[in-house]
Design an enzyme around this catalytic site. Structure first.
Site: not given
Length: 351
Positions: A126, A151, A155
């Site tokens: 991402s 989050y 990643k």
């Protein structure tokens, strides 16, 4: 046909990628425990492709269950790993849940990759790994800033785990850093189905327009951008899906220059939240009911991609513009609303 395992295959990007893989000659199986998705979405993919799609409803955090899939499918030639929790706001509220789920599932799938000698691995990363970049557009060589959310941290850590795993061996990997996937398949047989309140902009827009959400909130009006709202690089989900197929083919054909490579997937254009709303209102003819409010924790100010590397090396070029993104998203929302038989009569209420 080469067999490909797609984890999170019932998810938004996963199911579109399954369709693209099948249409490009691959045989596909899926692993998805449907904790954040619904298996009925595969019926839509089967309508598009004319192929039956096998999904193993298991939790990738359970190693024994995960390994059993590989025992049953010893002819897997590549893995595309999507399965992860992905809501920025939720990760801020419950970071341990994100670290546990996203990292454990990744480690388990990589263990199986090594044990069963599967050479080709594509990781769903991402643009959140860039944090708040010093300048835009971002290239793959940009230094990774501290992530703005747990989050984003998963990643960043995921990229490290993948790259270190394939550093000294026969496995190869590609990390795809994509920006903001939106829209739906033009057939309207598959699209995004947020469970509960949408965490992303476009489903929030379409659900407000259709009447599921009374009023939409725009988070932040004082950012140093054209109109004070956040800037993002929105890209059609079918363009994202095709890039995964191209990345897998790139690895299978041994075109990779290193054991682990990275590519940005974005259009290269940045749109503010208010510009996206305006684009939706133009293509739909619907005036959106929204309010302006304070910033939301975890959001970066502005980010969009330099996609030259993906264009030059993967031969990938986005095909959909912002109006087409909004149009397909709106048609999908209308289909869910109007088709009472959609997903076996469950309509849009999926748990």
């Amino acid at each position: 046909m080469k067999k490909i395992l797609v984890t999170g295959g019932c998810g938004y990007i996963g199911v579109h990628t399954i369709v693209d893989l099948i249409q490009n000659g691959y045989d596909v199986i899926s692993i998805d425990n449907n904790s954040r998705s619904n298996a009925f979405i595969l019926e839509g993919a089967e309508k598009i492709t004319g192929k039956k799609i096998k999904n193993y409803r298991i939790d990738l955090c359970n190693f024994d269950d995960t390994r059993a899939v590989f025992e049953e499918n010893k002819d897997i030639k590549g893995i595309i790993h999507f399965a992860a929790y992905k809501a920025v706001g939720e990760s801020v509220e419950n970071p341990l849940m994100y670290f546990d789920n996203n990292m454990t599932s990744l480690v388990n799938i990589l263990k199986c990759m090594q044990e069963f000698n599967i050479s080709n691995f594509v990781f769903s990363s991402s643009c959140t790994v860039y944090g708040n970049p010093d300048s835009i557009p971002v290239t793959e060589s940009f230094p990774l800033r501290p992530a703005e959310s747990p989050y984003g941290h998963t990643k960043q850590m995921g990229e490290i785990v993948v790259s270190e795993t394939v550093k000294n061996g026969n496995n190869k990997a590609i990390l795809l850093r994509y920006f903001n996937p939106v829209g739906a398949h033009p057939s309207t047989n598959i699209g995004e189905i947020p469970l509960g309140k949408p965490a992303n902009l476009v489903p929030a827009i379409t659900q407000t327009a259709i009447g599921k959400i009374p009023v939409m909130h725009v988070y932040g009006t004082d950012y140093p951008t054209r109109d004070g709202s956040c800037v993002r690089d929105y890209i059609h989900v079918c363009d994202i899906a095709h890039a995964h197929t191209l990345a897998l083919h790139y690895l299978i054909e041994n075109k990779n220059k290193t054991n682990c490579d990275v590519f940005n997937l974005g259009t290269g254009n940045g749109y503010t939240v208010l510009e996206v709303i305006a684009a939706f209102e133009k293509v739909s003819g619907v005036k959106l009911n929204y309010t302006l409010g304070p910033r939301r924790n975890g959001d970066v100010i502005a980010i969009y991609a330099n996609n030259d590397k993906a264009k030059n090396e993967l031969n990938w070029t986005p095909q959909y513009d912002i109006d087409q993104m909004m149009a397909t998203a709106w048609k999908w929302e209308q289909k869910i609303k109007n088709d009472e038989n959609f997903f076996g009569g469950k309509n849009a209420v999926l748990n």
